[in-house]
Design a protein around this motif. Structure first.
Motif, mmCIF file in Angstrom:
data_model
loop_
_atom_site.group_PDB
_atom_site.id
_atom_site.type_symbol
_atom_site.label_atom_id
_atom_site.label_comp_id
_atom_site.label_asym_id
_atom_site.label_seq_id
_atom_site.Cartn_x
_atom_site.Cartn_y
_atom_site.Cartn_z
ATOM 1 N N ILE A 124 0.385 -0.715 0.061
ATOM 2 C CA ILE A 124 -0.120 -0.217 0.173
ATOM 3 C C ILE A 124 1.516 1.229 0.082
ATOM 4 C CG2 ILE A 124 -2.111 1.278 1.429
ATOM 5 C CD1 ILE A 124 -2.483 -1.404 2.421
ATOM 6 N N VAL A 125 1.146 2.027 -0.946
ATOM 7 C CA VAL A 125 1.440 3.335 -1.131
ATOM 8 C C VAL A 125 0.447 4.239 -1.118
ATOM 9 C CG1 VAL A 125 2.658 4.397 -2.725
ATOM 10 C CG2 VAL A 125 2.988 2.057 -2.864
ATOM 11 N N ARG A 126 0.852 5.038 -0.993
ATOM 12 C CA ARG A 126 0.297 6.621 -0.484
ATOM 13 C C ARG A 126 0.657 7.942 -1.632
ATOM 14 N NH1 ARG A 126 -0.256 10.076 5.809
ATOM 15 N NH2 ARG A 126 -1.719 11.515 4.844
ATOM 16 N N PHE A 127 0.093 7.463 -1.995
ATOM 17 C CA PHE A 127 -0.292 8.548 -3.452
ATOM 18 C C PHE A 127 -0.889 10.032 -3.804
ATOM 19 C CE2 PHE A 127 -3.826 7.176 -4.940
ATOM 20 C CZ PHE A 127 -4.146 7.732 -5.945
ATOM 21 N N GLN A 128 -1.487 9.837 -2.230
ATOM 22 C CA GLN A 128 -2.391 11.478 -2.166
ATOM 23 C C GLN A 128 -2.080 11.267 -1.253
ATOM 24 O OE1 GLN A 128 -3.500 13.257 -4.466
ATOM 25 N NE2 GLN A 128 -3.309 12.214 -6.560
ATOM 26 N N PRO A 129 -2.422 12.916 -0.072
ATOM 27 C CA PRO A 129 -2.388 13.164 0.685
ATOM 28 C C PRO A 129 -3.600 12.342 1.794
ATOM 29 C CG PRO A 129 -2.417 15.250 -0.262
ATOM 30 C CD PRO A 129 -2.497 13.918 -1.130
ATOM 31 N N ASP A 130 -4.572 11.979 0.657
ATOM 32 C CA ASP A 130 -6.062 11.069 1.096
ATOM 33 C C ASP A 130 -6.096 10.123 0.407
ATOM 34 O OD1 ASP A 130 -6.050 12.929 3.601
ATOM 35 O OD2 ASP A 130 -7.217 14.192 2.415
ATOM 36 N N GLY A 131 -5.623 9.324 -0.339
ATOM 37 C CA GLY A 131 -5.126 8.886 -1.080
ATOM 38 C C GLY A 131 -4.012 7.250 -0.870
ATOM 39 N N PHE A 132 -4.739 6.964 -1.397
ATOM 40 C CA PHE A 132 -3.402 5.289 -1.477
ATOM 41 C C PHE A 132 -3.879 4.249 -2.311
ATOM 42 C CE2 PHE A 132 -4.740 6.984 2.884
ATOM 43 C CZ PHE A 132 -3.532 6.670 3.519
ATOM 44 N N ALA A 133 -2.607 4.240 -3.076
ATOM 45 C CA ALA A 133 -3.298 2.937 -3.357
ATOM 46 C C ALA A 133 -2.609 1.724 -3.266
ATOM 47 C CB ALA A 133 -1.766 2.763 -5.017
ATOM 48 N N VAL A 134 -2.989 0.346 -3.776
ATOM 49 C CA VAL A 134 -3.091 -0.883 -3.009
ATOM 50 C C VAL A 134 -2.550 -1.834 -4.555
ATOM 51 C CG1 VAL A 134 -4.214 -3.001 -2.285
ATOM 52 C CG2 VAL A 134 -5.301 -0.891 -2.028
ATOM 53 N N LEU A 135 -1.273 -1.962 -4.494
ATOM 54 C CA LEU A 135 -0.481 -2.583 -5.759
ATOM 55 C C LEU A 135 -0.658 -4.111 -5.163
ATOM 56 C CD1 LEU A 135 2.538 -0.478 -6.075
ATOM 57 C CD2 LEU A 135 0.472 -0.192 -6.580
ATOM 58 N N LEU A 136 -1.276 -4.643 -6.286
ATOM 59 C CA LEU A 136 -1.220 -6.200 -6.496
ATOM 60 C C LEU A 136 -0.056 -7.102 -7.597
ATOM 61 C CD1 LEU A 136 -5.346 -5.990 -6.741
ATOM 62 C CD2 LEU A 136 -3.594 -6.045 -4.890
ATOM 63 N N LEU A 137 0.492 -6.691 -6.727
ATOM 64 C CA LEU A 137 2.367 -6.656 -7.554
ATOM 65 C C LEU A 137 2.247 -8.693 -7.927
ATOM 66 C CD1 LEU A 137 4.296 -4.536 -5.226
ATOM 67 C CD2 LEU A 137 3.935 -4.350 -8.092
ATOM 68 N N PRO A 138 2.612 -8.823 -8.787
ATOM 69 C CA PRO A 138 2.996 -10.360 -8.907
ATOM 70 C C PRO A 138 3.161 -11.761 -7.876
ATOM 71 C CG PRO A 138 4.397 -9.249 -10.925
ATOM 72 C CD PRO A 138 4.317 -8.250 -9.481
ATOM 73 N N THR A 139 3.717 -10.988 -6.722
ATOM 74 C CA THR A 139 4.531 -12.148 -5.862
ATOM 75 C C THR A 139 3.066 -12.149 -4.653
ATOM 76 O OG1 THR A 139 5.733 -10.033 -4.640
ATOM 77 C CG2 THR A 139 6.868 -11.038 -5.823
ATOM 78 N N SER A 140 1.970 -10.971 -4.523
ATOM 79 C CA SER A 140 0.905 -11.244 -3.529
ATOM 80 C C SER A 140 -0.163 -12.207 -4.707
ATOM 81 C CB SER A 140 0.493 -10.018 -4.327
ATOM 82 O OG SER A 140 -0.085 -9.927 -5.159
ATOM 83 N N GLN A 141 -0.007 -12.465 -5.684
ATOM 84 C CA GLN A 141 -0.739 -13.556 -6.324
ATOM 85 C C GLN A 141 -2.630 -13.092 -6.602
ATOM 86 O OE1 GLN A 141 0.128 -17.354 -4.563
ATOM 87 N NE2 GLN A 141 1.997 -18.108 -6.374
ATOM 88 N N LEU A 142 -2.490 -11.808 -6.172
ATOM 89 C CA LEU A 142 -3.789 -11.021 -6.447
ATOM 90 C C LEU A 142 -4.289 -10.219 -7.633
ATOM 91 C CD1 LEU A 142 -3.645 -9.672 -2.558
ATOM 92 C CD2 LEU A 142 -4.271 -12.100 -3.183
ATOM 93 N N THR A 143 -5.062 -10.275 -8.343
ATOM 94 C CA THR A 143 -5.762 -10.103 -8.975
ATOM 95 C C THR A 143 -6.289 -8.866 -9.026
ATOM 96 O OG1 THR A 143 -6.869 -11.903 -10.044
ATOM 97 C CG2 THR A 143 -5.011 -12.339 -10.979
ATOM 98 N N VAL A 144 -7.279 -8.094 -9.364
ATOM 99 C CA VAL A 144 -8.068 -6.333 -9.676
ATOM 100 C C VAL A 144 -9.204 -7.119 -10.392
ATOM 101 C CG1 VAL A 144 -7.283 -5.471 -11.427
ATOM 102 C CG2 VAL A 144 -8.761 -4.531 -9.400
#
Length: 234
Positions: A124-144
């Protein structure tokens, strides 16, 4: 043990962080500048902030994606694929004005905790002051998925109700802008090129959703062509 800096080093530190040079506090400026430099490096190396999220520097300048790219797989076959959910808390300024900044900080911390529980293994990366990007990277084995936005909003509202400050009601849980992205990068040359690309696509997808120019899962393909074909006759 006391330490000292020569004038040239102190001047260079303050030049890197000029906001440290407050009027009437010239003696404190090098120390403040050094602290800013240390904090920036800690963010780049992936130290979470008070909400529990990573700073965007960990993505664009740090090693967040170093273990997420396998040259033998992602450069030659179907490309490097990542999913992302951008979650922005709506009208936090009004929540802070009514309940105070400590309550607002606690709410943002609750948002990150809820997202982490919903997507275990994601970053989870804070890309805005009140906004967060949940990154489903390859090692997470998660998909959107197409239904991820609505499910995420509902779970956030459920998780945040018990954490509301005294005097608040369930209706005081803020709304959320949720953007969805599936990004595939074909033939990337190195993991270090992926961070800035992903950050740019996260921002683009979020703006597209927030301005109403698109809705649902945005699928993007970037072709870098890192491996050029051999000239004919060789």
């Amino acid at each position: 043990m006391p330490y000292s800096l020569d004038d040239a080093t102190a001047t260079a530190l303050v030049a890197l962080h000029p906001r440290a040079a407050r009027p009437g506090h010239a003696q404190e400026a090098p120390q403040a500048a050094a602290q800013e430099l240390i904090a920036a490096e800690q963010r780049r190396r992936g130290q979470p902030d008070a909400t529990g999220a990573l700073h965007v520097l960990a993505l664009t300048q740090g090693t967040l994606l170093k273990e997420e790219f396998d040259l033998s797989t992602h450069a030659h076959h179907d490309g490097w694929r990542v999913g992302a959910l951008m979650v922005d808390v709506k009208e936090m300024i009004h929540f802070n004005a009514r309940f105070g900044f400590p309550a607002g900080d606690a709410l943002l911390k609750g948002v990150v905790a809820s997202l982490g529980a919903q997507y275990p293994g994601a970053r989870i990366v804070r890309f805005q002051p009140d906004g967060f990007a949940v990154l489903l990277l390859p090692t997470s084995q998660l998909t959107v998925r197409e239904d991820s936005a609505e499910a995420t909003r509902a779970k956030l509202a459920e998780d945040l109700r018990p954490a509301l400050p005294p005097g608040a009601s369930d209706t005081d849980v803020p709304g959320f802008t949720v953007a969805l992205l599936e990004l595939t990068v074909h033939q990337p040359s190195h993991w270090q090129v992926l961070g800035p690309l992903l950050w740019a696509e996260v921002e683009r997808a979020y703006i597209m959703e927030r301005t109403g120019r698109t809705h649902g899962l945005q699928r993007r393909r970037l072709r870098l062509d890192a491996f050029l074909p051999e000239p004919e006759g060789t």
